[in-house]
Motif scaffolding. Sequence first.
Motif, PDB file in Angstrom:
ATOM      1  N   LEU A 101      26.486  35.839  41.731  1.00 45.99           N
ATOM      2  CA  LEU A 101      26.527  34.821  42.774  1.00 45.99           C
ATOM      3  C   LEU A 101      27.245  35.388  43.993  1.00 45.99           C
ATOM      4  O   LEU A 101      28.065  36.306  43.881  1.00 45.99           O
ATOM      5  CB  LEU A 101      27.257  33.563  42.290  1.00 45.99           C
ATOM      6  CG  LEU A 101      26.645  32.765  41.139  1.00 45.99           C
ATOM      7  CD1 LEU A 101      27.553  31.597  40.786  1.00 45.99           C
ATOM      8  CD2 LEU A 101      25.249  32.272  41.466  1.00 45.99           C
ATOM      9  N   SER A 102      26.945  34.810  45.139  1.00 45.16           N
ATOM     10  CA  SER A 102      27.662  35.177  46.357  1.00 45.16           C
ATOM     11  C   SER A 102      29.000  34.443  46.398  1.00 45.16           C
ATOM     12  O   SER A 102      29.234  33.482  45.655  1.00 45.16           O
ATOM     13  CB  SER A 102      26.825  34.826  47.587  1.00 45.16           C
ATOM     14  OG  SER A 102      26.665  33.419  47.681  1.00 45.16           O
ATOM     15  N   ARG A 103      29.871  34.881  47.279  1.00 51.50           N
ATOM     16  CA  ARG A 103      31.175  34.234  47.424  1.00 51.50           C
ATOM     17  C   ARG A 103      31.028  32.789  47.885  1.00 51.50           C
ATOM     18  O   ARG A 103      31.772  31.907  47.452  1.00 51.50           O
ATOM     19  CB  ARG A 103      32.021  35.024  48.428  1.00 51.50           C
ATOM     20  CG  ARG A 103      32.511  36.359  47.907  1.00 51.50           C
ATOM     21  CD  ARG A 103      33.610  36.163  46.882  1.00 51.50           C
ATOM     22  NE  ARG A 103      34.078  37.423  46.338  1.00 51.50           N
ATOM     23  CZ  ARG A 103      35.066  37.530  45.463  1.00 51.50           C
ATOM     24  NH1 ARG A 103      35.680  36.454  45.040  1.00 51.50           N
ATOM     25  NH2 ARG A 103      35.437  38.708  44.998  1.00 51.50           N
ATOM     26  N   ARG A 155      33.976  33.522  33.122  1.00 50.62           N
ATOM     27  CA  ARG A 155      34.871  34.404  33.891  1.00 50.62           C
ATOM     28  C   ARG A 155      34.072  35.198  34.913  1.00 50.62           C
ATOM     29  O   ARG A 155      32.848  35.245  34.876  1.00 50.62           O
ATOM     30  CB  ARG A 155      35.589  35.384  32.950  1.00 50.62           C
ATOM     31  CG  ARG A 155      34.652  36.382  32.292  1.00 50.62           C
ATOM     32  CD  ARG A 155      35.356  37.203  31.225  1.00 50.62           C
ATOM     33  NE  ARG A 155      34.502  38.241  30.672  1.00 50.62           N
ATOM     34  CZ  ARG A 155      33.605  38.041  29.709  1.00 50.62           C
ATOM     35  NH1 ARG A 155      33.454  36.831  29.192  1.00 50.62           N
ATOM     36  NH2 ARG A 155      32.873  39.045  29.259  1.00 50.62           N
ATOM     37  N   SER A 156      34.826  35.805  35.811  1.00 51.05           N
ATOM     38  CA  SER A 156      34.261  36.779  36.747  1.00 51.05           C
ATOM     39  C   SER A 156      34.674  38.169  36.288  1.00 51.05           C
ATOM     40  O   SER A 156      35.781  38.367  35.794  1.00 51.05           O
ATOM     41  CB  SER A 156      34.779  36.522  38.170  1.00 51.05           C
ATOM     42  OG  SER A 156      34.521  37.629  39.011  1.00 51.05           O
ATOM     43  N   GLU A 157      33.778  39.135  36.436  1.00 52.20           N
ATOM     44  CA  GLU A 157      34.101  40.507  36.064  1.00 52.20           C
ATOM     45  C   GLU A 157      34.923  41.196  37.142  1.00 52.20           C
ATOM     46  O   GLU A 157      35.370  42.332  36.955  1.00 52.20           O
ATOM     47  CB  GLU A 157      32.819  41.301  35.791  1.00 52.20           C
ATOM     48  CG  GLU A 157      32.073  40.815  34.548  1.00 52.20           C
ATOM     49  CD  GLU A 157      30.862  41.667  34.241  1.00 52.20           C
ATOM     50  OE1 GLU A 157      30.490  42.499  35.100  1.00 52.20           O
ATOM     51  OE2 GLU A 157      30.281  41.509  33.153  1.00 52.20           O
ATOM     52  N   LEU A 192      29.270  37.611  37.330  1.00 53.32           N
ATOM     53  CA  LEU A 192      29.915  36.554  36.560  1.00 53.32           C
ATOM     54  C   LEU A 192      29.348  36.533  35.147  1.00 53.32           C
ATOM     55  O   LEU A 192      28.269  37.068  34.875  1.00 53.32           O
ATOM     56  CB  LEU A 192      29.704  35.192  37.221  1.00 53.32           C
ATOM     57  CG  LEU A 192      30.176  35.043  38.668  1.00 53.32           C
ATOM     58  CD1 LEU A 192      29.805  33.676  39.192  1.00 53.32           C
ATOM     59  CD2 LEU A 192      31.676  35.243  38.767  1.00 53.32           C
ATOM     60  N   VAL A 193      30.093  35.882  34.251  1.00 58.23           N
ATOM     61  CA  VAL A 193      29.674  35.774  32.858  1.00 58.23           C
ATOM     62  C   VAL A 193      29.800  34.316  32.426  1.00 58.23           C
ATOM     63  O   VAL A 193      30.867  33.712  32.567  1.00 58.23           O
ATOM     64  CB  VAL A 193      30.522  36.668  31.931  1.00 58.23           C
ATOM     65  CG1 VAL A 193      30.091  36.488  30.480  1.00 58.23           C
ATOM     66  CG2 VAL A 193      30.403  38.125  32.342  1.00 58.23           C
ATOM     67  N   ASP A 195      38.048  33.037  41.171  1.00 58.97           N
ATOM     68  CA  ASP A 195      38.398  34.139  40.288  1.00 58.97           C
ATOM     69  C   ASP A 195      39.905  34.165  40.053  1.00 58.97           C
ATOM     70  O   ASP A 195      40.694  34.104  40.986  1.00 58.97           O
ATOM     71  CB  ASP A 195      37.951  35.454  40.929  1.00 58.97           C
ATOM     72  CG  ASP A 195      38.014  36.605  39.942  1.00 58.97           C
ATOM     73  OD1 ASP A 195      38.258  36.341  38.755  1.00 58.97           O
ATOM     74  OD2 ASP A 195      37.813  37.757  40.366  1.00 58.97           O
ATOM     75  N   GLY A 196      40.306  34.236  38.780  1.00 59.53           N
ATOM     76  CA  GLY A 196      41.725  34.320  38.451  1.00 59.53           C
ATOM     77  C   GLY A 196      42.340  33.011  38.014  1.00 59.53           C
ATOM     78  O   GLY A 196      43.438  32.997  37.472  1.00 59.53           O
TER      79      GLY A 196
END
Length: 400
Positions: free
Chosen positions: A229-231, A270-272, A284-285, A241-242
């Motif tokens: 995905l884009s930001r 989560r985000s990688e 992303l996952v 993220d985080g």
Amino acid sequence: MKIFFPIIVLVILFFGSWQLIKMRPDPQAREVKRKIPFVEVIHAEKKPLRSSISAYGTIQPRTQTTLIAEVPGIIEEVAPFTKEGSQTTNFRPGGFFQKEDLLLKIEDVDLVTTEAEARANLRRVELQLIQERELAKQARLEWGDRDWSLASDLVKRIPQIEKVEAETRAAEARLTQATRDLNRSRVRAPFRGRILKTMADVGQQVGSGASAALAEIYALDSAEINLALSRSEMSFLGFADGFKPSDELNVQTQVLDTSGEVIHQGMLDRSEGVVDPRTRLTNLVARVDDCFANPYAKKPIKNSLAVGQFVNLRLIGCEVKVFLVPESAFRTQETVLVVDSENRLHTREVSVIHRTDKEAWVTGGLSEREKVCVTPIEIISEGMQVNLVNPIEDSNQTQP
């Protein structure tokens, strides 16, 4: 005479033209009626909506590992076994297995011998330990009435006992290791899962210089979906993220079939933390539980997914308050036309956070009940007068 004749003709033509000009009728002034275009409007209304976007991803197992032979030897037999083990277990690509199911047997003659020798050695040092303790008691008796504390450690046989005690612990450790190696000649499943591919079979040497890899396996409990995905899309969904997952921040993930029906549901896990340099998208996952084919499940798994399958996704994020504006209302990507109380057009810049095929989600630049023009107009001017296609409906809607 030849010279004056052309001059006389020109003079006659000049006076004739002058008379014709004087005889022409004066033009009558006419009032130009300006055409006022008709437009259709909608009333801007802010609504709370759940953010949602479409995405695509690839199915991968959440837990995938390479099954390794922990002891060397020749493979004697693989599942399914004729005499022992689960008959449903199959050591073949696509085969299913339960946790602790026996998958294959490695020749154990050398391991049985090693275990027997370790057990015999343990019994020998245990006997020595008993003997040394008895000798220590005998030495105490032979010391008689003298102060025993004055005797040396060697007389008390303390070093001899400590030596045999250490040998006993070492012998116990060797027996434990030999027994563990013997048990490892029976390779068992570490979890409930399925075999992706096998790298060994009956009669093949494993370990001792040869490859110890037996099979690629994965667990049936959960799947992961890799997507990008884009930001701006992540911000639209409310995923940061985080942040630790919570009920408020969870982004639901729906797996859709070809007709758009939901077949499985999960969450964005989560985000990688990696942005692809080619696409500038963040990896992303998403996680989906109980979606693989599973013959051991209490309920049959409908529309099961397969490893490597490409799937359509719908991501549902946080709730946002927005104005839904049709795409036909936009002059540019960020401007619309609004109609004031005197039915005059004005250009307005708005803030768009998301677009679909038909509508845009606007968060700023409009007010409640403000009239937005949805009729495309080729040429406009600021403050241009317009007529409303539905003035009766408009007046009814604006009544308190």
